[in-house]
Design a protein around this motif. Structure first.
Motif, PDB file in Angstrom:
ATOM      1  N   LEU A  35      31.756  20.112   6.841  1.00 55.49           N
ATOM      2  CA  LEU A  35      31.214  20.679   5.677  1.00 55.49           C
ATOM      3  C   LEU A  35      32.213  20.865   4.778  1.00 55.49           C
ATOM      4  O   LEU A  35      33.299  20.200   4.740  1.00 55.49           O
ATOM      5  CB  LEU A  35      31.570  22.471   6.511  1.00 55.49           C
ATOM      6  CG  LEU A  35      30.965  22.710   7.189  1.00 55.49           C
ATOM      7  CD1 LEU A  35      31.371  24.391   7.725  1.00 55.49           C
ATOM      8  CD2 LEU A  35      29.098  23.582   7.331  1.00 55.49           C
ATOM      9  N   LEU A  77      34.669  34.505   5.287  1.00 49.68           N
ATOM     10  CA  LEU A  77      33.639  35.494   6.091  1.00 49.68           C
ATOM     11  C   LEU A  77      35.192  35.758   7.607  1.00 49.68           C
ATOM     12  O   LEU A  77      34.503  36.845   7.251  1.00 49.68           O
ATOM     13  CB  LEU A  77      32.855  35.026   6.136  1.00 49.68           C
ATOM     14  CG  LEU A  77      31.985  35.335   6.882  1.00 49.68           C
ATOM     15  CD1 LEU A  77      31.692  36.535   7.238  1.00 49.68           C
ATOM     16  CD2 LEU A  77      30.755  34.457   7.973  1.00 49.68           C
ATOM     17  N   THR A 127      24.477  26.928   5.595  1.00 48.19           N
ATOM     18  CA  THR A 127      24.684  27.817   5.233  1.00 48.19           C
ATOM     19  C   THR A 127      23.940  27.678   3.542  1.00 48.19           C
ATOM     20  O   THR A 127      23.935  26.810   2.825  1.00 48.19           O
ATOM     21  CB  THR A 127      26.195  28.312   5.058  1.00 48.19           C
ATOM     22  OG1 THR A 127      26.711  29.457   4.921  1.00 48.19           O
ATOM     23  CG2 THR A 127      26.485  27.295   4.924  1.00 48.19           C
ATOM     24  N   ALA A 128      23.756  28.993   2.929  1.00 51.57           N
ATOM     25  CA  ALA A 128      23.936  28.730   1.427  1.00 51.57           C
ATOM     26  C   ALA A 128      25.295  29.753   0.780  1.00 51.57           C
ATOM     27  O   ALA A 128      25.512  30.727   1.044  1.00 51.57           O
ATOM     28  CB  ALA A 128      22.720  29.310   0.900  1.00 51.57           C
ATOM     29  N   ALA A 129      24.854  29.103  -0.945  1.00 51.37           N
ATOM     30  CA  ALA A 129      25.694  29.714  -1.678  1.00 51.37           C
ATOM     31  C   ALA A 129      24.877  31.329  -2.182  1.00 51.37           C
ATOM     32  O   ALA A 129      23.909  30.466  -2.300  1.00 51.37           O
ATOM     33  CB  ALA A 129      26.576  29.602  -2.753  1.00 51.37           C
ATOM     34  N   THR A 186      33.717  19.630  11.701  1.00 53.90           N
ATOM     35  CA  THR A 186      32.622  19.780  10.904  1.00 53.90           C
ATOM     36  C   THR A 186      33.195  18.888   9.757  1.00 53.90           C
ATOM     37  O   THR A 186      33.916  18.853   9.519  1.00 53.90           O
ATOM     38  CB  THR A 186      32.101  21.424  10.109  1.00 53.90           C
ATOM     39  OG1 THR A 186      33.128  21.409   9.324  1.00 53.90           O
ATOM     40  CG2 THR A 186      32.583  22.431  11.818  1.00 53.90           C
ATOM     41  N   ALA A 236      25.962  27.586  10.755  1.00 54.68           N
ATOM     42  CA  ALA A 236      26.952  26.926   9.923  1.00 54.68           C
ATOM     43  C   ALA A 236      27.340  25.597   9.847  1.00 54.68           C
ATOM     44  O   ALA A 236      27.724  24.847   9.296  1.00 54.68           O
ATOM     45  CB  ALA A 236      28.162  28.404   9.791  1.00 54.68           C
ATOM     46  N   GLN A 237      28.043  25.357  11.421  1.00 52.95           N
ATOM     47  CA  GLN A 237      28.402  24.252  11.233  1.00 52.95           C
ATOM     48  C   GLN A 237      27.368  22.894  11.385  1.00 52.95           C
ATOM     49  O   GLN A 237      27.510  21.610  11.549  1.00 52.95           O
ATOM     50  CB  GLN A 237      29.049  23.710  12.772  1.00 52.95           C
ATOM     51  CG  GLN A 237      30.329  25.134  13.321  1.00 52.95           C
ATOM     52  CD  GLN A 237      30.359  24.656  14.114  1.00 52.95           C
ATOM     53  OE1 GLN A 237      30.948  23.434  15.384  1.00 52.95           O
ATOM     54  NE2 GLN A 237      31.610  25.522  15.092  1.00 52.95           N
ATOM     55  N   SER A 263      27.759  32.367  12.051  1.00 51.32           N
ATOM     56  CA  SER A 263      29.100  32.701  11.052  1.00 51.32           C
ATOM     57  C   SER A 263      27.928  32.374   9.250  1.00 51.32           C
ATOM     58  O   SER A 263      27.999  33.305   8.542  1.00 51.32           O
ATOM     59  CB  SER A 263      30.080  32.805  10.990  1.00 51.32           C
ATOM     60  OG  SER A 263      30.183  31.298  11.367  1.00 51.32           O
ATOM     61  N   GLY A 264      27.110  31.382   9.719  1.00 48.81           N
ATOM     62  CA  GLY A 264      26.442  31.370   8.591  1.00 48.81           C
ATOM     63  C   GLY A 264      25.881  31.848   7.794  1.00 48.81           C
ATOM     64  O   GLY A 264      25.264  32.438   6.390  1.00 48.81           O
ATOM     65  N   ARG A 296      34.014  28.987   1.983  1.00 50.38           N
ATOM     66  CA  ARG A 296      33.475  30.601   1.778  1.00 50.38           C
ATOM     67  C   ARG A 296      33.482  31.043   3.616  1.00 50.38           C
ATOM     68  O   ARG A 296      33.232  31.930   3.729  1.00 50.38           O
ATOM     69  CB  ARG A 296      31.699  30.709   1.339  1.00 50.38           C
ATOM     70  CG  ARG A 296      31.756  30.565  -0.095  1.00 50.38           C
ATOM     71  CD  ARG A 296      29.712  29.711  -0.420  1.00 50.38           C
ATOM     72  NE  ARG A 296      29.283  30.977   0.499  1.00 50.38           N
ATOM     73  CZ  ARG A 296      28.185  30.418   0.891  1.00 50.38           C
ATOM     74  NH1 ARG A 296      28.458  28.973   1.349  1.00 50.38           N
ATOM     75  NH2 ARG A 296      27.420  31.030   1.690  1.00 50.38           N
ATOM     76  N   LEU A 297      33.324  30.459   5.029  1.00 50.41           N
ATOM     77  CA  LEU A 297      33.880  30.191   5.841  1.00 50.41           C
ATOM     78  C   LEU A 297      35.209  31.354   6.485  1.00 50.41           C
ATOM     79  O   LEU A 297      35.375  31.928   6.864  1.00 50.41           O
ATOM     80  CB  LEU A 297      33.250  29.322   6.649  1.00 50.41           C
ATOM     81  CG  LEU A 297      32.291  28.975   6.929  1.00 50.41           C
ATOM     82  CD1 LEU A 297      31.437  27.622   7.751  1.00 50.41           C
ATOM     83  CD2 LEU A 297      30.908  29.978   7.514  1.00 50.41           C
ATOM     84  N   VAL A 325      25.881  35.115   7.941  1.00 46.86           N
ATOM     85  CA  VAL A 325      26.112  36.330   7.796  1.00 46.86           C
ATOM     86  C   VAL A 325      27.250  36.370   6.365  1.00 46.86           C
ATOM     87  O   VAL A 325      27.405  36.862   5.770  1.00 46.86           O
ATOM     88  CB  VAL A 325      27.292  37.097   9.452  1.00 46.86           C
ATOM     89  CG1 VAL A 325      28.247  37.825   8.527  1.00 46.86           C
ATOM     90  CG2 VAL A 325      26.985  36.751  10.700  1.00 46.86           C
ATOM     91  N   ALA A 326      27.872  34.843   5.980  1.00 50.85           N
ATOM     92  CA  ALA A 326      28.246  34.363   5.044  1.00 50.85           C
ATOM     93  C   ALA A 326      27.921  34.701   3.427  1.00 50.85           C
ATOM     94  O   ALA A 326      28.332  34.786   2.900  1.00 50.85           O
ATOM     95  CB  ALA A 326      28.659  33.329   4.946  1.00 50.85           C
ATOM     96  N   PHE A 327      26.353  34.719   4.108  1.00 55.08           N
ATOM     97  CA  PHE A 327      25.221  34.412   2.965  1.00 55.08           C
ATOM     98  C   PHE A 327      25.239  35.985   2.723  1.00 55.08           C
ATOM     99  O   PHE A 327      25.032  35.974   1.548  1.00 55.08           O
ATOM    100  CB  PHE A 327      24.380  33.745   3.258  1.00 55.08           C
ATOM    101  CG  PHE A 327      23.239  33.729   1.964  1.00 55.08           C
ATOM    102  CD1 PHE A 327      23.113  32.369   1.043  1.00 55.08           C
ATOM    103  CD2 PHE A 327      21.817  34.368   2.657  1.00 55.08           C
ATOM    104  CE1 PHE A 327      22.015  33.404   0.099  1.00 55.08           C
ATOM    105  CE2 PHE A 327      20.744  34.178   1.768  1.00 55.08           C
ATOM    106  CZ  PHE A 327      20.631  34.075   0.656  1.00 55.08           C
ATOM    107  N   ASP A 362      32.336  29.679  15.580  1.00 52.09           N
ATOM    108  CA  ASP A 362      32.113  30.117  16.385  1.00 52.09           C
ATOM    109  C   ASP A 362      31.819  29.698  17.446  1.00 52.09           C
ATOM    110  O   ASP A 362      30.767  29.667  18.530  1.00 52.09           O
ATOM    111  CB  ASP A 362      30.441  30.043  16.043  1.00 52.09           C
ATOM    112  CG  ASP A 362      30.521  30.251  13.834  1.00 52.09           C
ATOM    113  OD1 ASP A 362      30.834  32.170  14.092  1.00 52.09           O
ATOM    114  OD2 ASP A 362      29.921  29.971  13.125  1.00 52.09           O
ATOM    115  N   GLY A 420      25.494  22.500   9.038  1.00 52.41           N
ATOM    116  CA  GLY A 420      25.176  23.246   7.171  1.00 52.41           C
ATOM    117  C   GLY A 420      24.549  23.725   6.872  1.00 52.41           C
ATOM    118  O   GLY A 420      24.091  24.129   6.013  1.00 52.41           O
ATOM    119  N   LEU A 470      26.654  37.288  17.822  1.00 54.81           N
ATOM    120  CA  LEU A 470      26.802  36.076  17.428  1.00 54.81           C
ATOM    121  C   LEU A 470      27.002  35.316  19.185  1.00 54.81           C
ATOM    122  O   LEU A 470      26.485  34.381  19.754  1.00 54.81           O
ATOM    123  CB  LEU A 470      28.409  35.172  17.855  1.00 54.81           C
ATOM    124  CG  LEU A 470      28.377  35.481  15.559  1.00 54.81           C
ATOM    125  CD1 LEU A 470      30.231  35.263  15.575  1.00 54.81           C
ATOM    126  CD2 LEU A 470      27.226  35.270  15.109  1.00 54.81           C
TER     127      LEU A 470
END
Ligand SMILES: Nc1ncnc2c1ncn2[C@@H]1O[C@H](COP(=O)(O)OP(=O)(O)OP(=O)(O)O)[C@@H](O)[C@H]1O
Ligand SMILES: [Mg+2]
Lengths: 259, 374
Positions: A112, A123, B33-35, A110, B28-29, B60-61, A119-120, B63-65, A158, B31, A190
């Motif tokens: 990212l 998680l 997601t946010a803090a 990815t 998530a993949q 999961s993006g 963060r991921l 869920v992380a948030f 994921d 991008g 998911l």
């Protein structure tokens, strides 16, 4: 519901040793599919064929109607990117910390940035209850922790399909039922499809909704259906006995006479 | 779950009064997601309610948030009302703890020269002690082996001997042949000036028998066999195989270290003699080709050049090198850590220690020979 994975007439062998022959079954999208059977009957080997580590001797495995083993290497890798795998022994990369183990697939596949990856990673580790072990090395973990860290790594990207080889072996009952919850939630939340090998009858009954039962003697599948269905209406006495934790009835003299 | 390109709605969120509203695709993949900023909850009074009706696809993006939000809320003593979330998100969030301990900061690695030096000294002393214990254990194992009661398997010893002996013949041949040839070249250039062509045979023979054959063979074996032993034992360490041996009560010194050392001690002196022969052959070939020397003359000169006790000296040296390589590589393997990188560094360290050690021990032997007038 359509079949996400179809196994067609597959024979598995190591050299001249046939492990299982003529296996055919479908894994429906969104189901939790259990591969069951006695120790050494070839469950892990079946999993290996499905995740691309062992080419079946004959037969084909279809992923979304595409013949996985007939596809060229690059295509197989692309399909494999949708898979998450938890190996029977964890198979964590021993030179990396737990956090780096989970981060590596994210970093490789990815775009990212580091903050998001961190963060991921937290998680994924949080989901398996290991968020405090980010900086530990695999050698410093207990057996059950290694399992859970391996699961977190399998979740990293994921995945569409999660392959779990004995996810709850070596876990205490509470963690194990928590893991059952997690697997159910991953499927529901998911939308992942889950293929798991397991001996843990309570967790099989609790979460699996379809499955196949492999037999070591006849070397093929002797029953298909959800674990609770197999227990109650399994038909084959070997299967119902396994599902009820009974020892199979003693063999008849006619069977013993055979070489 | 990969979104087709071009259909993405960027993930957005805002807090309005006590309500946190999310919209868009949270993948998530991609991008998505946010803090969750620490001060975002400043205006919230009692309980944060959540609304994600506007969220499209998520993984999961999201869920992380939400986990970040949940932890911030817990830290600020604010309620976190998940009633507005779909059941699956609620369940995933339920698995995640309210608070996490901050991961402990890495221990500060300041520069303390005295501490470092002290630690190094203590390490050296401990290492010496461990080596001594290992040597005693191996020796007693050897004595037991001589009495036929060692906990060492004959097959292991045979396999090790086969690997360290016949398996190494080709590389030992190549190296020694070339060393002999090189010695002859160098000697020929100098000795021809004095019309002393014949003495090339003496030079090659003495250099090989006294130094080169033993040292070159030992260096080859340190790289080839020493590295392999260290890697093998380090891998066993990582798989808890060593622990399993200890628990069953099989002494590691007998079962692993003894066959490793014995195989080298059996094979290296023989490889040394063999190396001498091949090296002299190399010198012979070069001399015949380059110099006005006859084959018979060269052979005669060679036979006269080295007295037999020189061979004995080289023989003893080879045994010393063998023990050095065997003990150091096994010890390095046994002390390795448990990761794959540790296996690599154990192999490297065994090779380096072996080569440096061989040359150091050779220097000691040179001094001894000088003193004893050998
Ligand atoms: N790499 C291999 N080479 C040869 N035979 C193998 C190999 N791996 C497994 N086998 C054999 O294949 C058979 C099936 O092994 P497999 O690991 O699939 O069993 P399993 O059903 O997963 O058992 P368990 O429940 O104990 O994990 C066994 O008889 C085993 O000896
Ligand atoms: Mg298995």
């Amino acid at each position: 519901m359509t079949a996400l994975l179809s196994v067609r007439e597959v024979t598995l062998a190591f050299g001249p040793n046939t492990i299982q022959h003529d296996l055919s079954f479908d894994v429906r999208r969104g189901s939790i599919f259990a591969i069951m059977g006695g120790s050494g009957c070839g469950k892990s080997t079946m999993l290996k064929a499905m995740i691309g580590l062992l080419r079946p001797a004959t037969g084909s495995i279809l992923v979304d109607t595409e013949d996985y083993w007939a596809a060229p290497e690059a295509r197989r890798t692309a399909i494999g990117r949708r898979f998450g795998v938890l190996f029977q022994s964890g198979a964590l990369w021993s030179a990396l910390t737990v956090g780096e183990n989970v981060a590596l697939p994210l970093r490789m596949f990815t775009g990212l940035n580091d903050t998001d990856i961190r963060r991921l990673v937290r998680l994924k580790l949080g989901l398996v209850g290991m968020e405090n072990a980010v900086d530990r090395l695999p050698a410093e973990l207990s057996g059950g922790m290694r399992k859970r860290a391996g699961l977190a790594r399998a979740l990293a990207l994921d995945p569409d399909v999660l392959f779990l080889d004995e996810p709850s072996a070596g876990l205490d009952p509470i963690t194990s039922s928590r893991l059952d919850d997690l697997i159910l939630n991953l499927r529901d939340g998911l939308g992942a499809t889950i293929v798991m090998v397991s001996h843990e009858l309570p967790s099989l009954f609790a979460i699996a909704d379809d499955g196949v039962f492999l037999d070591a003697e006849t070397k093929t599948a002797i029953a298909q259906g959800s674990p609770s269905h197999l227990r109650d209406h399994g038909g084959d006495p070997r299967v119902t006995a396994f599902m009820r934790r009974e020892r199979p009835a003693p063999r008849t003299p006619a069977q013993q006479d055979r070489p | 779950m990969k979104p087709p390109p071009g259909t993405e709605f960027p993930p957005t969120w805002h807090i309005d009064g006590d309500a946190l509203t999310l919209r868009g695709d949270w993948l998530a993949q991609a991008g998505g997601t946010a803090a969750f900023p620490d001060d975002a909850l400043a205006g919230v009074t009692r309980s944060l309610s959540l609304d994600m009706a506007g969220v499209g696809r998520w993984d999961s993006g999201l869920v992380a948030f939400l986990w970040d939000a949940k932890r911030s809320a817990a830290a600020a003593g604010i309620g976190f009302d998940t009633a507005g979330l779909p059941g699956s998100v609620r369940k995933l969030l339920g698995l995640l703890p309210d608070r996490t301990e901050p991961s402990p900061a890495a221990a500060s690695r300041g520069f303390h020269p005295l501490t470092r030096f002290g630690g190094w000294i203590i390490g050296m002393l401990a290492e010496t002690g461990i080596l001594a214990v290992l040597l005693v254990a191996v020796s007693s194992g050897g004595v037991r082996a001589a009495a036929g009661r060692a906990r060492m398997r004959g097959v292991d010893l045979l396999a090790d001997v086969r690997d360290a002996g016949p398996g190494a013949l080709i590389i030992v041949s190549v190296v020694n042949f070339l060393v002999g040839a090189i010695l002859a070249f160098v000697g020929a250039v100098q000795l021809r000036k004095f019309a002393a062509d014949m003495y090339v045979a003496d030079l090659v023979a003495i250099a090989l028998v006294r130094e080169m054959a033993a040292v070159m063979t030992a260096i080859v074996m340190a790289g080839r066999t020493g590295g392999a032993y260290a890697a093998r034992i380090a891998t066993m360490q990582g798989n808890e195989e060593i622990d399993a041996l200890t628990v069953v009560g099989i002494p590691v010194a007998d079962y692993i270290v003894l066959p490793a050392i014995l195989s080298l001690v059996f094979t290296m002196p023989l490889l040394y003699l063999y190396g001498c022969m091949v090296g002299m052959l190399g010198g012979f070939v070069v001399s015949i080709a380059m110099l006005s020397v006859t084959g018979a003359g060269y052979l005669h000169e060679t036979l006269g050049a080295v007295p037999l006790n020189q061979f004995a000296f080289g023989f003893v040296k080879s045994i010393a090198f063998a023990m050095l390589i065997g003990v150091s590589s096994c010890r390095i393997g046994l002390k390795a850590g448990r990761s794959s990188a540790d296996v690599g560094s154990a192999a490297t360290s065994a090779v380096v220690t072996g080569i440096v050690g061989v040359i150091a021990v050779d220097a000691i032997f040179a001094v001894i020979a000088q003193v004893l007038n050998l």
